[in-house]
Design a protein around this motif. Structure first.
Motif, PDB file in Angstrom:
ATOM      1  N   MET A 406      -1.183  13.878 -19.343  1.00 18.88           N
ATOM      2  CA  MET A 406      -2.484  13.911 -18.533  1.00 18.88           C
ATOM      3  C   MET A 406      -2.843  12.313 -18.647  1.00 18.88           C
ATOM      4  N   ASN A 407      -3.404  11.846 -17.429  1.00 17.17           N
ATOM      5  CA  ASN A 407      -3.712  10.627 -17.576  1.00 17.17           C
ATOM      6  C   ASN A 407      -5.170  10.427 -18.038  1.00 17.17           C
ATOM      7  N   THR A 408      -5.774   9.225 -18.135  1.00 19.60           N
ATOM      8  CA  THR A 408      -7.329   9.011 -18.536  1.00 19.60           C
ATOM      9  C   THR A 408      -8.124   9.611 -17.713  1.00 19.60           C
ATOM     10  N   SER A 409      -7.946   9.654 -16.426  1.00 15.19           N
ATOM     11  CA  SER A 409      -8.779  10.134 -15.293  1.00 15.19           C
ATOM     12  C   SER A 409      -8.897  11.733 -15.599  1.00 15.19           C
ATOM     13  N   ALA A 410      -7.641  12.334 -15.550  1.00 13.58           N
ATOM     14  CA  ALA A 410      -7.615  13.548 -15.840  1.00 13.58           C
ATOM     15  C   ALA A 410      -8.603  14.099 -17.321  1.00 13.58           C
ATOM     16  N   ARG A 411      -8.351  13.206 -18.287  1.00 10.62           N
ATOM     17  CA  ARG A 411      -9.186  13.843 -19.215  1.00 10.62           C
ATOM     18  C   ARG A 411     -10.762  13.627 -19.203  1.00 10.62           C
ATOM     19  N   ALA A 412     -10.929  12.459 -18.425  1.00 14.23           N
ATOM     20  CA  ALA A 412     -12.392  12.241 -17.941  1.00 14.23           C
ATOM     21  C   ALA A 412     -12.921  13.365 -17.317  1.00 14.23           C
ATOM     22  N   LEU A 413     -12.095  13.990 -16.364  1.00 19.93           N
ATOM     23  CA  LEU A 413     -12.834  14.761 -15.432  1.00 19.93           C
ATOM     24  C   LEU A 413     -12.648  16.296 -15.785  1.00 19.93           C
ATOM     25  N   LEU A 414     -11.680  16.636 -17.029  1.00 15.51           N
ATOM     26  CA  LEU A 414     -11.537  18.098 -17.407  1.00 15.51           C
ATOM     27  C   LEU A 414     -12.272  18.268 -18.743  1.00 15.51           C
ATOM     28  N   PHE A 415     -12.798  17.090 -19.767  1.00 19.88           N
ATOM     29  CA  PHE A 415     -13.277  17.138 -20.732  1.00 19.88           C
ATOM     30  C   PHE A 415     -14.488  16.508 -21.080  1.00 19.88           C
ATOM     31  N   ASP A 416     -15.311  17.088 -21.843  1.00 18.87           N
ATOM     32  CA  ASP A 416     -16.663  16.281 -22.059  1.00 18.87           C
ATOM     33  C   ASP A 416     -16.475  14.964 -22.978  1.00 18.87           C
ATOM     34  N   ASP A 417     -15.444  15.148 -23.646  1.00 24.30           N
ATOM     35  CA  ASP A 417     -15.079  13.880 -24.559  1.00 24.30           C
ATOM     36  C   ASP A 417     -13.650  13.548 -24.087  1.00 24.30           C
ATOM     37  N   ALA A 418     -13.745  12.278 -23.362  1.00 27.63           N
ATOM     38  CA  ALA A 418     -12.451  11.720 -22.785  1.00 27.63           C
ATOM     39  C   ALA A 418     -11.474  11.517 -23.851  1.00 27.63           C
ATOM     40  N   SER A 419     -11.727  11.228 -25.215  1.00 31.24           N
ATOM     41  CA  SER A 419     -10.509  11.355 -26.042  1.00 31.24           C
ATOM     42  C   SER A 419      -9.809  12.121 -26.543  1.00 31.24           C
ATOM     43  N   GLN A 420     -10.081  13.511 -26.038  1.00 32.45           N
ATOM     44  CA  GLN A 420      -9.428  14.558 -26.487  1.00 32.45           C
ATOM     45  C   GLN A 420      -8.130  14.701 -25.379  1.00 32.45           C
ATOM     46  N   ASP A 421      -7.279  15.166 -25.906  1.00 32.27           N
ATOM     47  CA  ASP A 421      -5.712  15.280 -25.334  1.00 32.27           C
ATOM     48  C   ASP A 421      -5.446  16.778 -25.093  1.00 32.27           C
ATOM     49  N   GLY A 422      -5.038  17.194 -24.029  1.00 35.83           N
ATOM     50  CA  GLY A 422      -4.746  18.452 -23.782  1.00 35.83           C
ATOM     51  C   GLY A 422      -3.211  18.886 -23.879  1.00 35.83           C
ATOM     52  N   ARG A 423      -2.595  18.001 -24.161  1.00 34.08           N
ATOM     53  CA  ARG A 423      -0.866  18.126 -24.092  1.00 34.08           C
ATOM     54  C   ARG A 423      -0.831  19.278 -25.073  1.00 34.08           C
ATOM     55  N   VAL A 447     -12.141  22.586  -5.387  1.00 31.88           N
ATOM     56  CA  VAL A 447     -12.761  23.460  -6.560  1.00 31.88           C
ATOM     57  C   VAL A 447     -13.941  22.572  -6.956  1.00 31.88           C
ATOM     58  N   THR A 448     -14.809  23.509  -7.654  1.00 39.73           N
ATOM     59  CA  THR A 448     -16.228  22.763  -8.237  1.00 39.73           C
ATOM     60  C   THR A 448     -15.770  23.413  -9.482  1.00 39.73           C
ATOM     61  N   LEU A 449     -16.395  22.283 -10.598  1.00 41.73           N
ATOM     62  CA  LEU A 449     -16.398  22.870 -12.050  1.00 41.73           C
ATOM     63  C   LEU A 449     -17.433  21.861 -12.714  1.00 41.73           C
ATOM     64  N   ASN A 450     -17.954  22.739 -13.792  1.00 39.52           N
ATOM     65  CA  ASN A 450     -19.220  21.972 -14.565  1.00 39.52           C
ATOM     66  C   ASN A 450     -18.525  21.427 -15.508  1.00 39.52           C
ATOM     67  N   ARG A 451     -19.098  20.045 -15.536  1.00 38.95           N
ATOM     68  CA  ARG A 451     -18.829  19.088 -16.781  1.00 38.95           C
ATOM     69  C   ARG A 451     -20.040  18.608 -17.537  1.00 38.95           C
ATOM     70  N   GLY A 452     -20.547  19.376 -18.467  1.00 40.45           N
ATOM     71  CA  GLY A 452     -21.882  19.285 -19.102  1.00 40.45           C
ATOM     72  C   GLY A 452     -23.115  19.806 -17.993  1.00 40.45           C
ATOM     73  N   ALA A 453     -23.839  18.742 -17.745  1.00 40.59           N
ATOM     74  CA  ALA A 453     -24.794  19.170 -16.784  1.00 40.59           C
ATOM     75  C   ALA A 453     -24.659  18.835 -15.436  1.00 40.59           C
ATOM     76  N   ASP A 454     -23.475  18.082 -15.112  1.00 32.75           N
ATOM     77  CA  ASP A 454     -23.042  17.913 -13.547  1.00 32.75           C
ATOM     78  C   ASP A 454     -21.894  18.892 -13.216  1.00 32.75           C
ATOM     79  N   LEU A 455     -22.242  18.887 -11.811  1.00 29.15           N
ATOM     80  CA  LEU A 455     -21.603  19.696 -10.853  1.00 29.15           C
ATOM     81  C   LEU A 455     -20.368  18.892 -10.110  1.00 29.15           C
ATOM     82  N   LEU A 456     -19.270  18.939 -10.575  1.00 24.97           N
ATOM     83  CA  LEU A 456     -18.177  18.256  -9.920  1.00 24.97           C
ATOM     84  C   LEU A 456     -17.536  18.851  -8.857  1.00 24.97           C
TER      85      LEU A 456
END
Length: 722
Positions: A406-423, A447-456
Motif C-alpha cells: 500500500m502506498n501513502t495515498s492509499a493509507r490516507a484514503l482508506l484509513f482515518d489514521d494514515a500511519s496504519q498499514d493494512g499489509r 465508489v463512495t465511502l465514508n472517511r470520518g465525517a467526509d464522503l469521498l
C-alpha cells in the motif's frame, strides 16, 4: 549422560566434592600427627601412606578441574572440548605416575624410618653411648688416680731434691719421669697465696693457651668448700688438681689432652648419639615434614603438567581457534578475511589455504550479489518513490485478496489514521465497496465511502498482476465539486445574463405606470399602489439574486496586500454587532498585530457572509425557543507560523443533516436563501490558499473555522467570459 551432566553442572559438584574431601583429609592428617603427646612415637607406615594418598587424590583432582576451567576460559567456547581433553590427558599422565611414586616413596621412607628408629637401632645407639660415657668417665678416674699418686711422689721430691731450687736438674728429670710413667701430657706445680691468687711455680708440657693458674684459682673455691680433689674435662683435655701440701698452698695440676685416637672417636660417638637422640625426639615431626614435602612436590609436578598442557593446547589448538573465529566473522559477512597463520604442508596449512580460497570465492560472489542487490534496491527505491509521490492510491493484493503493498495515498484514503498499514489483512475487510467492484468482474468503477465525517468519491481501476491484482483508486471528490461549481457558475452566468436584461425595463415601466395612472384609477388607487410596489419590490429581489449569481460566476481575481487581520475581523464583527444588538458578540484577540496578505474586500465579504449565517442561525433558534433564549456569537483569531485561523462559534440551530454539502452552490436550509453565500466564502478562502471547515459547537451551535495562508500564491489569470 553428557547432556544430563551439563544440565546438572556435574563438574561444579566434583569441584565442591574434591574441596570437601581435601579439607577432611587435611583435618584427619593433622589429627593423626597431633593426637599422641609423645613426639618420639612414629605413625605406622600403612597409616601415613594412606593419609598421603588420600590427601593427594582430591588435591590433584582440584588441580585437574582448575586446569579444565582455565582451558574453558582460554578457549572462550570455540575449541573448549579439545583444550579440556588435552589438559585431561596430560593431567592423568602426570598425576597417576606422580601418585604411584609418592606412594612408593612414602612407603620406602617409612620403612627406612622404622628401621633406623627401631628398638634394635635405639639399643645399639644406647650401648654406644654408654660405652663412650664409660670410657669418658674412666679416663677422668684414671687421671684423678694418677694425679693423686703423683702428688705423693712430688711431695717427696720437693722435700728431698728441690727444697731450695725448683729448677734443680735432678728434680726436673724425676718430675718428667713421673709424667711419662702416668701418661700425663701437661703438668704444673701451683703456689696459692693467702689473697687467693695462684702462680705457676713449675710447668712441663704446657701447650699454648693453657693457663693452669686460672684453673687453680677456680679449684681453690671448691677446696675451700671441702673438696679433696678437682677433676674436670672439656673438648681439649681432662684436668685434675690435687693438693701436694695444703698448708703450704702447693697443688699439683695434671692434664691429659684429647689428641689420642680413642678419645676423638669417643667424642664423635658421643656427638652421633646426641644427634640420634635429637632425631628421635623429632621423629614424628620429620615424618610429617617428609609427607608434606612429598605432597607439595607431587602437587607441583601435577600443576606443572597442567600448565604445560594449557600451553601445549594453546599452541596446538590456536590455529583451529583462529579458524573458528575467522569462520564466525565470515558468517557475519566479512568475506575479505584471510588467515595469515601457518600455510605450510601440514594439515593446518592445507586447511588455512582451503579456507582462504573459500573466502576469496565468497567475496567475489558476494560482490556480484551486492551489486545486483544495489541495482534492485535502486529500482525498488525509484518505484517506491514514484508510488509514494502519486496522489492515487495503489494497493497490491494476492490471489486470496490479502494486501501485499500500500502506498501513502492509499493509507490516507482508506484509513482515518494514515500511519496504519493494512499489509497482511484482507482487502475486502478494509474496503468492501472497492472489493464489490472486483467481485462484479469489472476493471473500473466509481465508489463512495465514508472517511470520518467526509464522503469521498473514488475512481477505481483494477489490473491483473503476477499472483494477484493491482488496484488503483483516486479521490475525485474535489474534481466533481469543481466540475459542479463550474457548471453552476456557467448556469449562474447564463441566468444572470438572461434575467438581468428585462429587469430594468420592467422596473421603469412599473414606475411610469404608477406616476401616470395613479390619479386616474379612482377608488382603486390603494390597490394600484400596492400592485406596482409589489412589482418594484420583486424586481429588486430579482436584481439582488442576479447580483449574487454574478458575484458567484464572476468573482474577480483577488489583489493581495499586506493587511492586519485583526482590523478586518473587528470591522466585520462591529457591523454585525451594531445591526443585531440583541445578540452578544465576543471577540478574542491575541496581543499585537496579525499580519496577513489578502484581498481586503473579499476577506471582508467572506467574514460578513459567515457572520450573517451565524446571526440567522441564532435568530432561528431564538424564534423556536422564545424570549428566554440568549444568542451568542464568539469570534477568535489564532495566528500560526504559516496560517491564520479565524473561528466563528454560535449557539444557533446547528449543522443540518447533510452538512457535507452546505458549501456547495444552491444548497441552502433557509426558505429565502440562494445557497451561494457559503459557496462564495469557500471560493474566496481557497483563492487565499486556505480552507473552510465546519464542526458542531459544544452547546449545540456551529463552529466555522476559516484558515487563510499568510502568504498565498497569486492565482493564474483567466479570461472572464462576457
Amino acid at each position: 549422560m553428557v547432556v544430563a551432566s551439563r544440565r546438572a553442572n556435574l563438574f561444579r559438584w566434583l569441584e565442591i566434592g574434591a574441596g570437601v574431601a581435601l579439607a577432611i583429609m587435611i583435618v584427619a592428617t593433622w589429627t593423626a600427627f597431633a593426637k599422641t603427646p609423645d613426639e618420639t612415637q612414629l605413625l605406622p607406615t600403612r597409616q601415613t601412606s594412606m593419609l598421603l594418598v588420600g590427601t593427594l587424590i582430591p588435591a590433584m583432582a582440584l588441580l585437574v578441574l582448575l586446569g579444565r576451567r582455565l582451558a574453558l576460559r582460554r578457549a572462550a567456547g570455540s575449541t573448549a572440548r579439545m583444550h579440556v581433553r588435552l589438559v585431561f590427558v596430560f593431567s592423568i599422565i602426570a598425576a597417576v605416575p606422580t601418585l604411584l611414586v609418592a606412594t612408593f616413596a612414602a612407603i620406602l621412607f617409612q620403612s627406612g624410618v622404622d628401621f633406623w628408629f627401631s628398638d634394635s637401632s635405639r639399643g645399639l645407639m644406647d650401648s654406644a653411648n654408654n660405652l663412650a660415657r664409660g670410657y669418658y668417665e674412666q679416663n677422668q678416674v684414671d687421671v684423678s688416680q694418677e694425679t693423686r699418686a703423683m702428688a705423693g711422689d712430688m711431695l717427696y721430691l720437693l722435700r728431698e731434691r728441690a727444697a731450695d731450687d725448683l729448677a734443680n736438674r735432678d728434680f726436673l728429670e724425676d718430675y718428667n719421669y713421673q709424667m711419662q710413667r702416668r701418661e700425663i701430657n701437661e703438668s704444673a706445680i701451683l703456689q696459692a697465696f693467702p689473697d687467693g691468687t695462684v702462680n705457676t711455680a713449675v710447668a712441663i708440657g704446657l701447650v699454648e693457651g693453657n693457663q693452669p693458674a686460672l684453673a687453680g684459682e677456680k679449684a681453690l673455691k671448691k677446696f675451700a668448700d671441702g673438696a679433696i680433689e678437682v677433676v674436670q674435662a672439656n673438648s681439649m683435655r681432662v684436668e685434675a688438681i690435687i693438693p701436694i701440701d695444703r698448708e703450704a698452698g702447693i697443688y699439683l695440676y695434671n692434664a691429659r689432652n684429647n689428641e689420642s685416637l680413642s678419645f676423638s672417636q669417643w667424642e664423635k660417638a658421643t656427638d652421633v648419639v646426641a644427634r640420634y637422640q635429637q632425631l628421635t625426639e623429632r621423629a614424628r615431626a620429620l615424618q610429617l615434614r617428609f609427607n608434606l614435602a612429598l605432597f607439595f612436590v607431587s602437587l607441583a609436578l601435577v600443576g606443572f603438567a597442567v600448565w604445560f598442557a594449557l600451553r601445549f593446547a594453546d599452541r596446538q589448538v590456536e590455529p583451529l581457534t583462529n579458524l573458528v573465529l575467522a569462520a564466525g566473522k565470515v558468517g557475519a559477512g566479512n568475506f575479505a578475511l584471510r588467515i595469515e597463520g601457518r600455510t605450510g604442508a601440514d594439515e593446518i596449512g592445507l586447511l588455512n589455504r582451503a579456507f582462504n580460497r573459500m573466502t576469496a570465492q565468497l567475496e567475489a560472489q558476494t560482490d556480484d550479489l551486492m551489486r545486483a542487490n544495489r541495482e534492485l534496491d535502486e529500482r525498488r527505491a525509484f518505484i517506491e518513490a514514484v508510488l509514494e509521490s502519486m496522489t492515487a492510491g495503489i494497493v497490491s493484493i494476492d490471489e486470496d485478496g490479502t494486501i501485499q503493498l500500500m502506498n501513502t495515498s492509499a493509507r490516507a484514503l482508506l484509513f482515518d489514521d494514515a500511519s496504519q498499514d493494512g499489509r497482511g489483512r484482507g482487502f475486502a475487510e478494509i474496503s468492501p465497496q472497492i472489493a464489490g467492484v472486483m467481485e462484479q468482474g469489472g476493471d473500473r468503477g466509481i465508489v463512495t465511502l465514508n472517511r470520518g465525517a467526509d464522503l469521498l468519491t473514488l475512481a477505481v481501476r483494477i489490473a491483473p498482476a503476477t499472483g494477484g491484482k493491482v488496484i488503483t483508486f483516486e479521490d475525485i471528490t474535489r474534481q466533481l465539486l469543481d466540475q459542479r461549481r463550474a457548471a453552476w457558475s456557467d448556469v449562474a452566468r447564463r441566468i444572470a445574463h438572461e434575467i438581468k436584461n428585462p429587469l430594468t425595463p420592467i422596473q421603469l415601466a412599473t414606475e411610469r405606470l404608477k406616476r401616470r395612472y395613479r390619479t386616474k384609477v379612482g377608488d382603486d388607487a390603494a390597490l394600484f399602489d400596492e400592485l406596482t410596489s409589489t412589482i418594484v419590490r420583486q424586481v429588486g429581489a430579482l436584481r439582488k439574486m442576479v447580483d449574487e449569481f454574478s458575484s458567484f460566476a464572476r468573482l474577480p481575481k483577488p489583489v493581495f496586500r499586506d493587511e492586519n487581520a485583526l482590523d478586518l475581523v473587528r470591522q466585520a464583527v462591529f457591523l454585525q454587532e451594531v445591526a443585531h444588538q440583541d445578540i452578544a458578540f465576543t471577540f478574542d484577540t491575541p496581543e499585537g498585530e496579525v499580519p496577513l496578505s489578502c484581498d481586503r474586500h473579499q476577506f471582508g465579504q467572506a467574514m460578513t457572509n459567515v457572520l450573517k449565517n451565524a446571526v440567522e442561525a441564532v435568530e432561528a433558534r431564538a424564534a423556536e425557543e422564545g424570549e428566554g433564549f440568549a444568542g451568542k456569537i464568539a469570534v477568535s483569531i489564532a495566528p500560526g507560523e504559516d496560517v491564520v485561523d479565524i473561528c466563528v462559534t454560535d449557539n444557533g440551530v446547528g449543522l443540518p443533516a447533510d452538512r457535507d454539502r452546505i458549501a456547495e452552490p444552491y444548497v441552502t436550509t433557509r426558505e429565502k436563501g440562494t445557497g451561494l453565500g457559503l459557496a462564495i466564502v469557500t471560493k474566496i478562502v481557497e483563492e487565499h490558499g486556505g480552507e473552510m471547515s465546519f464542526a458542531p459547537a459544544p452547546d449545540g451551535g456551529t463552529q466555522v473555522i476559516l484558515r487563510f495562508a499568510r502568504t498565498p500564491e497569486e492565482p493564474a489569470s483567466e479570461e472572464t467570459p462576457a
